[in-house]
Design a protein around this motif. Sequence first.
Motif, PDB file in Angstrom:
ATOM      1  N   ARG A 377       0.845  -1.203   0.000  1.00 17.12           N
ATOM      2  CA  ARG A 377       0.000   0.000   0.000  1.00 17.12           C
ATOM      3  C   ARG A 377       0.874   1.245   0.000  1.00 17.12           C
ATOM      4  N   ALA A 378       0.695   2.058  -1.029  1.00 15.70           N
ATOM      5  CA  ALA A 378       1.332   3.374  -1.090  1.00 15.70           C
ATOM      6  C   ALA A 378       0.245   4.413  -0.849  1.00 15.70           C
ATOM      7  N   SER A 379       0.393   5.179   0.202  1.00 14.40           N
ATOM      8  CA  SER A 379      -0.620   6.190   0.544  1.00 14.40           C
ATOM      9  C   SER A 379       0.057   7.559   0.545  1.00 14.40           C
ATOM     10  N   PHE A 380      -0.507   8.472  -0.230  1.00 14.24           N
ATOM     11  CA  PHE A 380       0.132   9.757  -0.499  1.00 14.24           C
ATOM     12  C   PHE A 380      -0.499  10.891   0.304  1.00 14.24           C
ATOM     13  N   SER A 381       0.339  11.868   0.623  1.00 16.18           N
ATOM     14  CA  SER A 381      -0.126  13.086   1.287  1.00 16.18           C
ATOM     15  C   SER A 381       0.223  14.280   0.413  1.00 16.18           C
ATOM     16  N   PHE A 382      -0.291  15.440   0.797  1.00 15.97           N
ATOM     17  CA  PHE A 382      -0.099  16.656  -0.002  1.00 15.97           C
ATOM     18  C   PHE A 382       1.355  17.077  -0.094  1.00 15.97           C
ATOM     19  N   TYR A 383       2.205  16.592   0.827  1.00 15.62           N
ATOM     20  CA  TYR A 383       3.617  16.982   0.790  1.00 15.62           C
ATOM     21  C   TYR A 383       4.457  16.042  -0.075  1.00 15.62           C
ATOM     22  N   ASN A 384       3.824  15.045  -0.689  1.00 12.65           N
ATOM     23  CA  ASN A 384       4.541  14.155  -1.597  1.00 12.65           C
ATOM     24  C   ASN A 384       4.581  14.736  -3.005  1.00 12.65           C
ATOM     25  N   THR A 385       5.444  14.170  -3.841  1.00 15.10           N
ATOM     26  CA  THR A 385       5.654  14.702  -5.186  1.00 15.10           C
ATOM     27  C   THR A 385       5.609  13.587  -6.232  1.00 15.10           C
ATOM     28  N   LYS A 386       5.413  13.989  -7.479  1.00 11.34           N
ATOM     29  CA  LYS A 386       5.448  13.032  -8.589  1.00 11.34           C
ATOM     30  C   LYS A 386       6.843  12.435  -8.753  1.00 11.34           C
ATOM     31  N   GLU A 387       7.858  13.228  -8.452  1.00  7.17           N
ATOM     32  CA  GLU A 387       9.228  12.720  -8.535  1.00  7.17           C
ATOM     33  C   GLU A 387       9.443  11.573  -7.548  1.00  7.17           C
ATOM     34  N   GLU A 388       8.852  11.685  -6.382  1.00  2.00           N
ATOM     35  CA  GLU A 388       8.941  10.594  -5.408  1.00  2.00           C
ATOM     36  C   GLU A 388       8.232   9.347  -5.927  1.00  2.00           C
ATOM     37  N   ILE A 389       7.100   9.551  -6.584  1.00  2.75           N
ATOM     38  CA  ILE A 389       6.379   8.410  -7.162  1.00  2.75           C
ATOM     39  C   ILE A 389       7.238   7.716  -8.209  1.00  2.75           C
ATOM     40  N   ASP A 390       7.925   8.493  -9.016  1.00  2.00           N
ATOM     41  CA  ASP A 390       8.809   7.912 -10.032  1.00  2.00           C
ATOM     42  C   ASP A 390       9.916   7.083  -9.381  1.00  2.00           C
ATOM     43  N   LEU A 391      10.447   7.567  -8.261  1.00  6.37           N
ATOM     44  CA  LEU A 391      11.465   6.798  -7.534  1.00  6.37           C
ATOM     45  C   LEU A 391      10.885   5.480  -7.029  1.00  6.37           C
ATOM     46  N   MET A 392       9.651   5.525  -6.519  1.00  4.82           N
ATOM     47  CA  MET A 392       9.012   4.299  -6.039  1.00  4.82           C
ATOM     48  C   MET A 392       8.808   3.309  -7.178  1.00  4.82           C
ATOM     49  N   VAL A 393       8.336   3.797  -8.306  1.00  5.33           N
ATOM     50  CA  VAL A 393       8.071   2.913  -9.453  1.00  5.33           C
ATOM     51  C   VAL A 393       9.359   2.232  -9.904  1.00  5.33           C
ATOM     52  N   GLU A 394      10.439   2.986  -9.964  1.00  6.79           N
ATOM     53  CA  GLU A 394      11.717   2.398 -10.364  1.00  6.79           C
ATOM     54  C   GLU A 394      12.192   1.372  -9.329  1.00  6.79           C
ATOM     55  N   ALA A 395      11.945   1.673  -8.053  1.00  9.75           N
ATOM     56  CA  ALA A 395      12.328   0.737  -6.992  1.00  9.75           C
ATOM     57  C   ALA A 395      11.513  -0.550  -7.085  1.00  9.75           C
ATOM     58  N   VAL A 396      10.225  -0.447  -7.385  1.00  6.92           N
ATOM     59  CA  VAL A 396       9.379  -1.630  -7.535  1.00  6.92           C
ATOM     60  C   VAL A 396       9.846  -2.464  -8.726  1.00  6.92           C
ATOM     61  N   LYS A 397      10.199  -1.804  -9.820  1.00  7.30           N
ATOM     62  CA  LYS A 397      10.713  -2.522 -10.995  1.00  7.30           C
ATOM     63  C   LYS A 397      11.992  -3.286 -10.642  1.00  7.30           C
ATOM     64  N   LYS A 398      12.860  -2.627  -9.885  1.00  7.86           N
ATOM     65  CA  LYS A 398      14.112  -3.266  -9.492  1.00  7.86           C
ATOM     66  C   LYS A 398      13.838  -4.473  -8.595  1.00  7.86           C
ATOM     67  N   ALA A 399      12.920  -4.311  -7.648  1.00  4.94           N
ATOM     68  CA  ALA A 399      12.559  -5.411  -6.763  1.00  4.94           C
ATOM     69  C   ALA A 399      11.971  -6.579  -7.533  1.00  4.94           C
ATOM     70  N   LYS A 400      11.139  -6.260  -8.500  1.00  8.47           N
ATOM     71  CA  LYS A 400      10.520  -7.309  -9.315  1.00  8.47           C
ATOM     72  C   LYS A 400      11.590  -8.097 -10.067  1.00  8.47           C
ATOM     73  N   THR A 401      12.558  -7.399 -10.628  1.00 11.51           N
ATOM     74  CA  THR A 401      13.639  -8.066 -11.356  1.00 11.51           C
ATOM     75  C   THR A 401      14.430  -8.986 -10.424  1.00 11.51           C
ATOM     76  N   MET A 402      14.699  -8.510  -9.220  1.00 10.89           N
ATOM     77  CA  MET A 402      15.475  -9.296  -8.255  1.00 10.89           C
ATOM     78  C   MET A 402      14.720 -10.546  -7.793  1.00 10.89           C
ATOM     79  N   LEU A 403      13.390 -10.446  -7.698  1.00 13.05           N
ATOM     80  CA  LEU A 403      12.582 -11.512  -7.119  1.00 13.05           C
ATOM     81  C   LEU A 403      11.981 -12.462  -8.155  1.00 13.05           C
ATOM     82  N   SER A 404      12.077 -12.096  -9.409  1.00  9.18           N
ATOM     83  CA  SER A 404      11.462 -12.929 -10.456  1.00  9.18           C
ATOM     84  C   SER A 404      12.354 -14.121 -10.808  1.00  9.18           C
TER      85      SER A 404
END
Length: 404
Positions: A377-404
């Motif tokens: 669960r990713a839950s966002f607040s008003f102080y978060n940014t789209k750039e942070e979301i991009d970092l999360m997406v890249e991190a999830v992709k990396k995790a998926k590659t490591m775990l697949s």
Amino acid sequence: MLDIHKIRAEFPILSQKVNGKPLVYFDNGATSQKPQVVIDAISKYYQEINANIHRGVHTLSQLATDAYEISRVKIQHHINAKHLHEVLFTSGTTHGINLVANGFAAILKPGDEVLVSALEHHSNIVPWQMLCEKTGAILKVIPMNQDGELIISAYESLLSEKTKIVTVNHISNALGTINPIKYMIEKAHAVGAAVLIDGAQAVPHLKPDVLDLDCDFYAFSGHKMCGPTGTGILYGKESWLNKLPPYQGGGEMIKEVTFEKTTYADLPHKFEAGTPNIAGGIVLGTAVDYMNSVGFENIQQQEKELLAHATKQLLEIEGLKIYGTGKEKASVISFNIDGIHPYDIGSIIDKLGIAVRTGHHCTQPIMNYFEIPGTIRASFSFYNTKEEIDLMVEAVKKAKTMLS
């Protein structure tokens, strides 16, 4: 439009690093971060006016009492309660729900019905189960669909003259679904039932207007809306609060005590036994002021954009599924990747500075419905940014590659 750089500078924790990486905090559904003005207000209380309230003639006690009661007024205005004494300080949403459930033990009889929804947090299920076991009342469940929305036609069919209270969340903590509570309240009142709204996940995103909603009870926590932990509010209509017996006995909540009989204090003190979290109550008012200074229209616009951006980016990952795809959603995304346990994803992206929540989010019935062990669960607040979301997406992709 928010000046996001100015906003973020007001939250000291957001500038730190975790595991050598800039912190990306996407666990706002569990608790929000605190602005400096809230942190300073806590210190100010203990440095300048620390004293017990309602009990002393000395100056510090009067200062503390005034500050505490001014906070109650702020919250009354914030939620648009008709009367100040309808605003009760609690330790959080769970406390508020248990207070009402305990009171209904004196009202329910065998065969009466309590309606909860399939979307509820455990804290809005277990107290009602306990109540039904104690009273012989029957717990009935409003079902949900594959989009994570309540099936309103089924809700309407469940309502009857046996229904004594309906208890439902305003926004689902696990899926982000915004429930049509105003319509649900209207339907419940048509059969004479009371309604309690769990607003824990709603108050960080919107201002509840309890008069417009016409709910009988509305419970929420302070720590999810930039306030201190161990703070909360239970709004209750005057007529209902007068009907319910006290939840706890002790100091503050009495008018007169003898060994033969005790008479209770007037509202709201009837439900506020003992020394409260004084600093927390005062600073909850500070947090409400801060949220209003940011502006809830600004908050909603920022979070709407974050939700749309994150949804689009995450769905581009092959094998990723989002749970909770209702038309009305808050800034929460629950997702899984085929064949990978959510805990494993969460652990890996934490090493990259990304804070998300994994597990069942105290909503096991939801997970059982989808036949999954839990979600990320990713839950966002008003102080978060789209750039942070991009970092999360890249991190999830990396995790998926490591775990697949």
